[in-house]
Design an enzyme around this catalytic site. Structure first.
Site, PDB file in Angstrom:
ATOM      1  N   CYS A  81      -1.921   7.354 -45.563  1.00 39.03           N
ATOM      2  CA  CYS A  81      -1.059   8.016 -44.580  1.00 39.03           C
ATOM      3  C   CYS A  81      -1.188   9.534 -44.522  1.00 39.03           C
ATOM      4  O   CYS A  81      -1.602  10.105 -43.509  1.00 39.03           O
ATOM      5  CB  CYS A  81       0.398   7.647 -44.842  1.00 39.03           C
ATOM      6  SG  CYS A  81       0.741   5.881 -44.675  1.00 39.03           S
ATOM      7  N   HIS A 105       4.600  12.967 -42.697  1.00 41.45           N
ATOM      8  CA  HIS A 105       4.382  12.935 -44.149  1.00 41.45           C
ATOM      9  C   HIS A 105       3.859  14.268 -44.682  1.00 41.45           C
ATOM     10  O   HIS A 105       2.979  14.295 -45.548  1.00 41.45           O
ATOM     11  CB  HIS A 105       3.423  11.797 -44.528  1.00 41.45           C
ATOM     12  CG  HIS A 105       3.623  11.295 -45.924  1.00 41.45           C
ATOM     13  ND1 HIS A 105       3.247  10.045 -46.330  1.00 41.45           N
ATOM     14  CD2 HIS A 105       4.168  11.891 -47.026  1.00 41.45           C
ATOM     15  CE1 HIS A 105       3.534   9.872 -47.596  1.00 41.45           C
ATOM     16  NE2 HIS A 105       4.094  10.988 -48.047  1.00 41.45           N
TER      17      HIS A 105
END
Length: 513
Positions: A52, A102
């Protein structure tokens, strides 16, 4: 002439091979299908890191992950890194982020002037990898067979809470942009579905019959028949000794497909809002995801490997000003998106970069579809589960995979799209050429030392008492001073907030008032 707006939509862990316009006959995604049918669709687009955070950092920087120190999900994204929103802000764009990105570290915007929501994941060093643990030592508590087995219906979840808020904030902001005539804008909306856990409301599951769910094309295989990277990843997912049953596989894929349909509805709502807000004719729409999901292929789940189910991503580019649908077979990757969108914003084919980038503009491919013959996609993996740097190069029909300290792999993706036949021994010249291309710009020994040093620094900070731990998570807030009636005429404010404006009104005031 106004510069085009840009709406950049991301899903999370959505494999290109799970979508109908990439050959999956079961998945129902009518909004994405319709968008694909009027857009440029890249059939061989890859993430630059099948995990991610590094995938997202690489995309925004237009640089490969190890070049910017993005080695795993707990690496700081350096604030001094020039990013896509910084380049677009320089061109007068209002830059807005809603949803997951993120970001790790104290900089939680990286060039976005606005963040509509917090992030779903932490911004600290808590998820740092540790290569010193040695081979076959890392076990993922959040990605294992129990995750597959728990697939099924729910009425609410953490991810549903998050994505519903992201959608609501995105729709509201698009209408606000229209009412205030705030253009050009670059809006990135990033959802967290269909990332596991695999759970979704029953009405989405009801769109599919259990018996129609297709099983993996390539079944499970013994550990000794796998390449080293696959062995490492299977161990880290707890799948080295026991795999999923057919019932578990079918139920997990059923739920994943339903989650894709959920994201498809979210895309449809955004595109409908673009139309209603009056932006559709001058807004470039891009859809992609950070990486894919193996989804039971080869007995593997989740990501972290370079097989197409994990590393190949959907990439749709729609330019309403040059409506020419086309399919593009040339390999591309996420680092190409920064120069592509900057060219759309500036009209320049070779703008001045603050520092070298690794991508190239895809605008000519979108416009003509004419292949260049020199395109390639490069992806890396240096995070948990492995003990050395790994990478993949897709060039033409060949895919080369490097695993530090272990045999190379080579696949002919045209003859062998399921990546079952390693032709490294049969094609030594091709293997040597691709390996030389990789090693000429990517030094695994140096990267190993950089990764170990980075891990040591972050593990030290992460071992401190909780009171000394850094807290960097972004806290979203809403300014209500102008949203509703506060001071002044309620009627004037209500007229101003109506969209589209009533005939005979301008700038929120009735004519003659």
């Amino acid at each position: 002439m106004r510069k085009p707006n840009i709406l950049f939509i991301m899903a999370d862990q959505l494999s290109a091979l799970a979508l109908p316009f990439h050959g999956n006959p079961v998945v129902k995604a009518p909004h994405l299908q319709a968008l694909a049918e009027r857009s440029a669709v890249f059939d061989n687009a890859y993430c630059n890191f099948p995990l991610c955070a590094p995938a997202r950092f690489s995309l925004l920087a237009g640089q490969y992950a190890t070049r910017i120190g993005a080695f795993d999900n707990a690496c700081e994204f350096q604030a001094a890194t020039p990013t896509l929103p910084y380049y677009l802000a320089r061109q007068g764009y209002k830059t807005i982020l809603g949803g997951k990105m993120h970001f790790v570290g104290p900089d939680q915007k990286h060039g976005f002037a606005e963040r509509l929501t917090t992030d779903i994941y932490p911004a600290d060093f808590g998820w740092v990898a540790d290569w010193n643990e040695g081979e076959f030592s890392f076990y993922s508590p959040g990605h294992n067979l129990s995750t597959v087995d728990e697939s099924g219906p729910c009425f609410r979840s953490l991810q549903l809470d998050y994505d519903e808020e992201v959608e609501a904030k995105a729709v509201q902001r698009l209408y606000d942009l229209a009412r205030e005539d705030e253009q050009p804008f670059f809006m990135c909306i990033s959802y967290t579905h269909p990332h596991p856990p695999y759970s979704i409301p029953p009405e989405y599951l009801d769109r599919y019959k259990p018996e129609e769910i297709n099983l993996p094309i390539v079944g499970d295989m013994p550990m000794h028949e796998r390449d080293k990277l696959s062995q490492w990843v299977q161990y880290s997912h707890g799948l080295d000794k026991q795999g999923a049953t057919e019932e578990q596989i079918r139920r997990a894929r059923h739920t994943y497909y339903a989650m894709v349909s959920y994201i498809d509805d979210k895309v449809g709502r955004l595109l409908d809002t673009l139309q209603r807000a009056g932006f559709a004719d001058n807004t470039i729409v891009v859809f992609t995801t950070d990486h894919g999901d193996m989804l039971g292929e080869r007995g593997m789940w989740f990501k972290r490997v370079f097989f197409d189910w994990s590393a190949k991503v959907p990439l749709i580019v729609f330019d309403p000003r040059a409506h020419k649908p086309r399919r593009i077979a040339e390999p591309v990757s996420h680092v190409d998106l920064l120069p592509t969108l900057v060219q759309y914003a500036t009209g320049e084919t070779a703008p001045a970069w603050v520092e070298p980038i690794d991508g190239r503009s895809l605008v000519p491919l979108v416009a003509t579809g004419d292949p260049t013959g020199e395109a390639e996609a490069f992806s890396e993996y240096t995070a948990e589960g492995v003990t050395g740097p790994c990478c993949m190069l897709r060039r033409g029909k060949y895919k080369y995979v490097y695993t530090h300290g272990h045999p190379d792999l080579l696949f002919d993706m045209e003859a062998d799209p399921n990546e079952l036949v390693d032709i490294a021994q049969q094609q030594p010249q091709v293997l040597a050429e691709l390996k030389a291309r990789v090693l000429s710009r990517w030094d695994p020994g140096a990267i190993t030392q950089q990764v170990l040093a980075s891990q040591a620094r972050r593990k030290f900070i992460n071992s401190l008492p909780e009171a000394s731990q850094p807290v960097w998570d972004y806290q979203a807030s809403t300014d209500d001073t102008r949203r509703f009636v506060r001071r002044g005429s309620a009627r004037v404010i209500k007229v101003k907030k109506r969209w589209p404006p009533l005939a005979g009104t301008a700038n929120g005031k009735e004519n003659g008032a």
